[in-house]
Design a protein around this motif. Structure first.
Motif, short mmCIF file in Angstrom:
data_model
loop_
_atom_site.label_atom_id
_atom_site.label_comp_id
_atom_site.label_asym_id
_atom_site.label_seq_id
_atom_site.Cartn_x
_atom_site.Cartn_y
_atom_site.Cartn_z
N GLU A 8 18.57 57.60 21.35
CA GLU A 8 18.82 56.25 21.87
C GLU A 8 20.09 56.21 22.73
O GLU A 8 20.14 55.53 23.76
CB GLU A 8 18.92 55.24 20.72
N PHE A 9 21.11 56.95 22.32
CA PHE A 9 22.34 57.05 23.11
C PHE A 9 22.00 57.53 24.52
O PHE A 9 22.40 56.91 25.51
CB PHE A 9 23.32 58.01 22.43
N TRP A 10 21.26 58.63 24.60
CA TRP A 10 20.93 59.17 25.91
C TRP A 10 19.98 58.26 26.69
O TRP A 10 20.05 58.19 27.92
CB TRP A 10 20.36 60.58 25.80
N ARG A 11 19.12 57.54 25.99
CA ARG A 11 18.25 56.59 26.69
C ARG A 11 19.11 55.54 27.40
O ARG A 11 18.86 55.21 28.56
CB ARG A 11 17.28 55.92 25.71
N LEU A 12 20.14 55.05 26.72
CA LEU A 12 21.04 54.06 27.33
C LEU A 12 21.82 54.66 28.51
O LEU A 12 21.92 54.05 29.57
CB LEU A 12 22.02 53.52 26.29
N ILE A 13 22.38 55.84 28.31
CA ILE A 13 23.15 56.48 29.37
C ILE A 13 22.26 56.78 30.57
O ILE A 13 22.59 56.45 31.72
CB ILE A 13 23.84 57.77 28.87
N ASP A 14 21.11 57.39 30.33
CA ASP A 14 20.21 57.77 31.42
C ASP A 14 19.72 56.56 32.20
O ASP A 14 19.71 56.57 33.43
CB ASP A 14 19.01 58.57 30.89
N SER A 15 19.31 55.51 31.49
CA SER A 15 18.77 54.34 32.18
C SER A 15 19.84 53.61 32.98
O SER A 15 19.59 53.17 34.11
CB SER A 15 18.08 53.39 31.20
N ASP B 28 19.79 53.11 36.94
CA ASP B 28 19.75 51.74 37.44
C ASP B 28 20.99 51.36 38.24
O ASP B 28 20.94 50.46 39.07
CB ASP B 28 19.55 50.75 36.29
N SER B 29 22.10 52.04 38.00
CA SER B 29 23.34 51.72 38.72
C SER B 29 23.48 52.53 40.01
O SER B 29 24.41 52.29 40.78
CB SER B 29 24.56 51.97 37.82
N ALA B 30 22.59 53.48 40.22
CA ALA B 30 22.59 54.30 41.43
C ALA B 30 23.97 54.92 41.72
O ALA B 30 24.43 54.97 42.85
CB ALA B 30 22.11 53.49 42.64
N GLY B 31 24.65 55.37 40.66
CA GLY B 31 25.93 56.05 40.82
C GLY B 31 27.14 55.14 40.89
O GLY B 31 28.26 55.63 40.98
N GLN C 118 27.43 50.70 36.15
CA GLN C 118 26.94 51.40 34.97
C GLN C 118 27.69 50.94 33.72
O GLN C 118 27.07 50.69 32.68
CB GLN C 118 27.06 52.92 35.11
N GLU C 119 28.99 50.79 33.82
CA GLU C 119 29.78 50.28 32.69
C GLU C 119 29.30 48.89 32.27
O GLU C 119 29.06 48.63 31.09
CB GLU C 119 31.25 50.24 33.06
N ALA C 120 29.12 47.99 33.24
CA ALA C 120 28.67 46.63 32.93
C ALA C 120 27.28 46.64 32.30
O ALA C 120 27.02 45.90 31.35
CB ALA C 120 28.67 45.78 34.21
N MET C 121 26.40 47.50 32.81
CA MET C 121 25.05 47.60 32.25
C MET C 121 25.08 48.13 30.82
O MET C 121 24.35 47.65 29.95
CB MET C 121 24.19 48.51 33.11
N GLY D 188 24.18 61.60 32.52
CA GLY D 188 22.91 61.65 31.81
C GLY D 188 22.71 62.94 31.04
O GLY D 188 23.43 63.93 31.23
N GLU D 189 21.72 62.89 30.19
CA GLU D 189 21.47 64.00 29.26
C GLU D 189 21.15 65.31 29.96
O GLU D 189 21.68 66.37 29.60
CB GLU D 189 20.34 63.64 28.29
N SER D 190 20.29 65.28 30.94
CA SER D 190 19.87 66.52 31.60
C SER D 190 21.06 67.21 32.27
O SER D 190 21.27 68.41 32.09
CB SER D 190 18.78 66.22 32.62
N THR D 191 21.83 66.45 33.03
CA THR D 191 22.99 67.03 33.70
C THR D 191 24.00 67.53 32.69
O THR D 191 24.54 68.63 32.83
CB THR D 191 23.64 65.98 34.64
N PHE D 192 24.26 66.73 31.66
CA PHE D 192 25.22 67.12 30.63
C PHE D 192 24.79 68.43 29.98
O PHE D 192 25.58 69.37 29.87
CB PHE D 192 25.32 66.01 29.58
N THR D 193 23.54 68.51 29.57
CA THR D 193 23.04 69.69 28.87
C THR D 193 23.08 70.93 29.77
O THR D 193 23.52 72.00 29.34
CB THR D 193 21.60 69.44 28.38
N GLU D 194 22.64 70.77 31.01
CA GLU D 194 22.66 71.90 31.94
C GLU D 194 24.08 72.36 32.23
O GLU D 194 24.36 73.55 32.28
CB GLU D 194 21.96 71.53 33.25
#
Length: 181
Positions: free
Chosen positions: A5-12, A16-19, A24-27, A86-92
C-alpha cells in the motif's frame, strides 16, 4: 498500511504529479488523510525502513557523482527523492545505482525530496487535530517510528564499503561518464 500500500501511494502520486514534487507532496497528504492515524504512523515507519535500506555507500557514491558533493542532510534528502520516484526505480537503484544514469538529466543541480520526511506528521496533524508539540505527542508518526528503533539519522550505519573519489569512475561507470565529461 503495509509495504504494498505504501508503494501504491508513492507510485500513484509520482505518476499523477508528473514529477512536480510540491504536487506529489500535496497528493500524498490528501490521499493519506483517508487512512487511520495508525496507518499514517505505519506509512512513516515504512518510509523510514526504506531510508535505512537505501543507506549504502554505493548510493552515496551515486549522489556524489550526480551532484558533485555529499553531506549528511542532502544525502538523506537524496534518499527521499529516490523513494519518491516509486518502487521500481527505488528497487532497481538499490540493486545497481548506476541505472540512475538513465533517469537523471545531466543538467540536474540536486535531487532532493525533503518534504517526504514530513508528510506523515502533517497528515497526522490534519487527521487528528493534534499538534506535534502538544504535551502528549508520543503517538506522532516520527516519535512512534523512533520508539521502534527506526532512526535514519542517529545510530544508522551506512552499509557496504566506503569509497575514495579515485574509485568513483570504476564504481559507477555509467554515472561517471554522464556527469564527468
Amino acid at each position: 498500511m503495509d509495504k504494498k500500500e505504501f508503494w501504491r501511494l508513492i507510485d500513484s502520486t509520482h505518476k499523477d504529479s508528473a514529477g512536480d514534487q510540491d504536487l506529489q507532496e500535496a497528493m500524498l497528504i490528501s490521499r493519506l488523510e483517508k487512512y487511520t492515524p495508525e496507518e499514517i504512523i505505519e506509512f512513516e515507519c515504512i518510509m523510514r525502513e526504506y531510508l535505512i535500506e537505501a543507506d549504502d555507500f554505493t548510493m552515496m557514491a551515486a549522489q556524489k557523482i550526480i551532484e558533485g558533493w555529499v553531506t549528511d542532510d542532502p544525502y538523506l534528502y537524496f534518499r527521499c527523492w529516490l523513494i519518491g520516484q516509486g518502487e521500481s526505480t527505488f528497487t532497481e537503484a538499490l540493486r545497481n545505482p548506476d541505472v540512475l544514469a538513465d533517469l537523471v538529466e545531466d543538467d540536474v543541480e540536486y535531487l532532493d525530496f525533503e518534504p517526504l520526511l514530513y508528510v506523515a506528521t502533517q497528515t497526522y496533524e490534519q487527521r487528528t487535530g493534534q499538534q506535534e508539540d502538544d504535551d502528549d505527542n508520543n503517538s506522532f508518526p516520527r516519535n512512534a517510528a523512533s520508539e521502534r528503533g527506526l532512526s535514519y539519522d542517529f545510530g544508522s550505519i551506512t552499509k557496504g564499503e566506503d569509497w575514495t573519489e579515485e574509485q568513483l569512475p570504476t564504481l559507477l561507470p555509467r554515472l561517471w561518464a554522464k556527469f564527468n565529461t
